[in-house]
Design a protein around this motif. Structure first.
Motif, short mmCIF file in Angstrom:
data_model
loop_
_atom_site.label_atom_id
_atom_site.label_comp_id
_atom_site.label_asym_id
_atom_site.label_seq_id
_atom_site.Cartn_x
_atom_site.Cartn_y
_atom_site.Cartn_z
N SER A 219 0.83 -1.20 0.00
CA SER A 219 0.00 0.00 0.00
C SER A 219 0.87 1.26 0.00
N GLY A 220 1.98 1.21 0.74
CA GLY A 220 2.88 2.36 0.81
C GLY A 220 3.51 2.68 -0.53
N ILE A 221 3.92 1.66 -1.26
CA ILE A 221 4.50 1.88 -2.58
C ILE A 221 3.50 2.56 -3.50
N VAL B 262 3.94 6.33 -5.19
CA VAL B 262 3.93 6.47 -6.64
C VAL B 262 2.78 7.34 -7.12
N SER B 263 1.61 7.21 -6.47
CA SER B 263 0.41 7.87 -6.99
C SER B 263 0.18 9.27 -6.44
N ALA C 247 3.27 17.77 -6.46
CA ALA C 247 2.75 19.13 -6.32
C ALA C 247 1.71 19.26 -5.22
N SER C 248 1.26 18.12 -4.67
CA SER C 248 0.26 18.17 -3.60
C SER C 248 0.82 18.92 -2.39
N ALA D 162 3.80 6.11 4.52
CA ALA D 162 3.98 5.06 3.51
C ALA D 162 5.46 4.70 3.38
N THR D 163 6.31 5.72 3.39
CA THR D 163 7.75 5.48 3.31
C THR D 163 8.25 4.76 4.55
N TYR D 164 7.71 5.14 5.73
CA TYR D 164 8.09 4.44 6.95
C TYR D 164 7.70 2.97 6.88
N ASP D 165 6.50 2.68 6.35
CA ASP D 165 6.08 1.29 6.22
C ASP D 165 7.05 0.50 5.35
#
Length: 408
Positions: free
Chosen positions: A281-283, A287-288, A292-293, A306-309
């Motif tokens: 899910s984190g990947i 990616v998605s 710019a958010s 997500a990166t921590y996961d």
């Protein structure tokens, strides 16, 4: 040469001075030049008590206070005020904050200085004992590499923070070193102190039992009354539970406090599976999510956790693989200890971030560093990979820690 330090102390001390000194220089630069997170602005703010952690101004603040972050505040609070029912403080075992409380008067009441003194002192002891332990089965080159790989591991900066990692590691290595020297009573007393530091100290029963049986050629009929010394290891936990019963009427209060961090017991494979799902899910989130958010609060950026996961699972699966490989190269007691150390946090995943704090928990699986040292001695590319990768992530994670960004 007369007066020359013994090789284990000289080598361990040199690694200690260079690595801790480099971190002491790098961390203030990170704190002064990188954006700092305001803890109160996080969605789930950590415990922050400035009167406990902001003990200096100017250079003292930049070099000392920045090592008191996140769980450090809990240890300092317990050292000052003791435990209280309902504040979740009983999740933190008593030996480390007790030592802070004892040593604070020597540092003019400064808990941060006392905590760092304990952490750094135990760090040096842990490095020295690891060198001595490895030397019993391998050569001095493997011993030196083992200490070096441990000292530059990405989360080794916790060894100088106001955390119990150094104390626990020194006690666990000391326990196995004493057992390896056939000093079973002293080893088990040391193991008891480890269980007063963290519940994972109970895991020392596995290698101690293996060492005891191996010395008797695996013959159960050769058991002697001295086997009862092993019961000293859980004594530390028993003392802690007795205190909780006498003070709060509930000896299991320390387990209930874990619910604050949303941890529940499960089987290790289930914890690993939850970590794997979170990684997939984190990947997808990384990616998605458009770059710019805009997320005004750092921990609302879905890419952060997500990166921590992904990182947590990476540390878990890497150390799990290495601990299994250790059975082919290391003494059975060491390999067994590395494996059970990893199975414990896998058995208590968090419902939000399954492998929460895994990069810090693997620090105590020190036999893995012995295995890496063996491989590093035999293969130049292994040595370079471990050294460069560790140093890069050590700098990154230490910088995140001192700027109040969650690490582990």
């Amino acid at each position: 040469m007369p007066g020359r330090l013994p090789e284990p102390l000289r080598e361990a001390g040199l690694i200690f001075l260079i690595t801790r000194g480099a971190l002491f220089l790098m961390a203030p630069l990170a704190y002064l030049t990188l954006p700092r997170v305001e803890p109160a602005g996080l969605d789930i703010p950590p415990l922050v008590i400035p009167e406990l952690t902001d003990t200096f101004s100017g250079l003292g603040h930049y070099f000392i206070d920045i090592w008191a972050r996140w769980d450090s505040v809990w240890f300092l609070l317990i050292a000052d005020d003791g435990y209280a029912r309902g504040d979740n403080s009983t999740a933190f075992f008593p030996l480390y904050p007790l030592l802070i409380a004892i040593l604070k008067p020597l540092f003019l009441g400064n808990g941060v200085l006392a905590g760092m003194f304990i952490s750094l002192g135990c760090c040096l002891v842990a490095f020295y004992l690891l060198y001595r332990l490895v030397e019993l089965d391998f050569d001095s080159d493997v011993a030196r590499r083992s200490v070096l790989y441990l000292a530059i591991f990405p989360t080794s900066f916790f060894f100088q923070a106001v955390y119990s990692e150094s104390l626990f590691l020194a006690l666990t290595i000391g326990c196995l070193y004493l057992a390896r020297r056939h000093l079973l009573a002293l080893a088990c007393i040391t193991g008891s102190l480890a269980t007063l530091t963290r519940s994972a100290g109970l895991l020392l029963l596995a290698p101690l039992a293996i060492m005891y049986l191996k010395d008797r050629e695996w013959d159960w009929r050769s058991l002697r009354p001295d086997a009862l010394y092993l019961l000293l290891v859980p004594l530390g936990l028993g003392v802690w539970m007795l205190y909780l019963y006498l003070k709060f009427g509930d000896p299991w209060l320390f387990t209930q406090a874990q619910h604050y961090w949303l941890r529940e017991f499960t089987f290790p494979l289930e914890g690993l599976y939850q970590g794997f799902k979170a990684t997939i899910s984190g990947i997808d989130k990384v990616v998605s999510t458009p770059d710019a958010s805009y997320f005004p609060i750092i921990d609302r950026d879905p890419r952060l956790w997500a990166t921590y996961d992904i990182m947590n699972f990476g540390f878990a699966i890497t150390f799990l693989g290495l601990s299994i490989a250790a059975f082919w190269r290391l003494p059975l007691a060491y390999a067994s200890y590395a494996l059970v150390v990893l199975l414990l946090p896998l058995s208590y995943p968090s419902s939000t971030v399954p492998l929460f704090s895994m990069p810090r928990f693997v620090l105590t699986a020190f036999p893995v560093f012995i295995l890496l040292a063996l491989w590093g001695k035999e293969r130049r590319w292994v040595d370079l990979t471990v050294t460069v990768t560790s140093l890069v992530f050590l700098g990154l994670l230490a910088a995140k820690f001192v700027t109040w960004t969650w690490v582990a």
